[in-house]
Design an enzyme around this catalytic site. Sequence first.
Site, short mmCIF file in Angstrom:
data_model
loop_
_atom_site.label_atom_id
_atom_site.label_comp_id
_atom_site.label_asym_id
_atom_site.label_seq_id
_atom_site.Cartn_x
_atom_site.Cartn_y
_atom_site.Cartn_z
CB SER A 1 38.46 66.22 10.62
OG SER A 1 38.70 64.87 10.99
CE LYS B 1 33.84 54.79 14.34
NZ LYS B 1 33.08 55.92 13.73
CD GLU C 1 33.76 47.24 0.90
OE1 GLU C 1 32.57 47.54 0.75
OE2 GLU C 1 34.16 46.50 1.82
CE1 TYR D 1 34.60 69.22 8.33
CE2 TYR D 1 36.48 67.98 7.48
CZ TYR D 1 35.25 68.01 8.11
OH TYR D 1 34.68 66.82 8.52
NE ARG E 1 36.61 58.23 14.66
CZ ARG E 1 37.35 57.15 14.50
NH1 ARG E 1 38.23 56.79 15.43
NH2 ARG E 1 37.21 56.40 13.42
CE LYS F 1 34.25 56.55 7.61
NZ LYS F 1 33.04 57.04 8.27
CE LYS G 1 35.33 60.06 6.27
NZ LYS G 1 34.09 59.96 7.01
C1 PBG Z 1 31.38 58.41 10.93
C2 PBG Z 1 32.09 59.46 10.12
C3 PBG Z 1 33.42 59.82 10.32
C4 PBG Z 1 33.68 60.86 9.43
C5 PBG Z 1 32.52 61.09 8.70
N1 PBG Z 1 31.54 60.21 9.14
C6 PBG Z 1 34.41 59.35 11.31
C7 PBG Z 1 34.52 57.91 11.58
O1 PBG Z 1 34.28 57.06 10.74
O2 PBG Z 1 34.88 57.62 12.73
C8 PBG Z 1 35.01 61.57 9.34
C9 PBG Z 1 35.03 62.88 8.63
C10 PBG Z 1 36.26 63.66 8.90
O3 PBG Z 1 37.22 63.18 9.56
O4 PBG Z 1 36.30 64.80 8.45
N2 PBG Z 1 30.27 57.84 10.42
#
Ligand code: PBG
Length: 307
Positions: free
Chosen positions: A257, A200, A216, A296, A188, A178, A231
């Site tokens: 997203s 992050k 990882e 989505y 968010r 990720k 991701k």
């Molecule tokens: C956080 C989390 C995130 C997403 C899924 N779980 C955002 C982040 O790491 O800040 C993002 C999913 C998306 O953007 O559709 N645990």
Amino acid sequence: MVQETHVSAANLIFPLFIVDGVNQKTEVASMPGIFRYSIDNLLREVESCMKLGLNSFDLFPNISEELKDKYATESHREESLYLRAIREVKNNFPEACVITDVAMDPYSSDGHDGIVENGEILNDETLVVLGRMALAQAYAGADIIAPSDMMDGRVGYIRKTLDDAGFKHVSIMSYSAKYASAFYGPFRDALNSAPKFGDKKSYQMNPANQREALIESRLDEAEGADFLMVKPALAYLDVIKLIKDNTELPVAAYNVSGEYAMLKAAVQKGWLDEQHAITEVLTSIRRAGATAILTYHAKEVLENKWL
Ligand code: PBG
């Protein structure tokens, strides 16, 4: 006859946002067509998806600010919105595959995926919270636990916690590669979960790295993951392919997203053909090697019979 790649309903996982209250259905401004549902409406949404053959759901809670704290205690409170939602979905639709999110950020007053102390993320202390959260979700009926937090060692810790409590049959879909991505912005917004300070990058991966994704993923596989995930998806198709070539586990990819938002924005402006763009996106993620796609677009492609 010669087409190499197909996408079907069985490959799709639909992320759903949950909000407290009754008869709520509020659209996420940056994600046209995507809503936050109160539990009653969530059940209606799940039912209509299942009629289309879409059976897998990944649930995410929007938690009100006053319930958030430093240790994300709301994440394992038995009567919390999230745990109630899991129980309700599984009670009403036992045949639905319910995937649950493990990470502190929706419940954290700091907006981070781990415990924060003096601006630092405490990796090992966070594992205890993640273990409690995962266990509470398993008791609520989760089929697959999906840790999205990126703390080191959490897959092994959660696996042991689940096994010790008799949840050997609950799987783990690990967000193994990720990245610290710009493409999570609309998510968010949906959850009101943006970090209150900093970013992050100390726990999510550097977008410049590919080989690190192998490290990882191998760690998560050794710790007992049942699925590996990459991701975001579109800017990381090479990573999906790399992981696919180096594991026998099923590989999932999260079409996040921001990827959804930019496609929809261009469609709204009349700049892209919607059906063509969406099916091309999903096909490319499958072609790269993902068996499961969190997207989505899952419901609309089935509703419109675009697959
Ligand atoms: C956080 C989390 C995130 C997403 C899924 N779980 C955002 C982040 O790491 O800040 C993002 C999913 C998306 O953007 O559709 N645990």
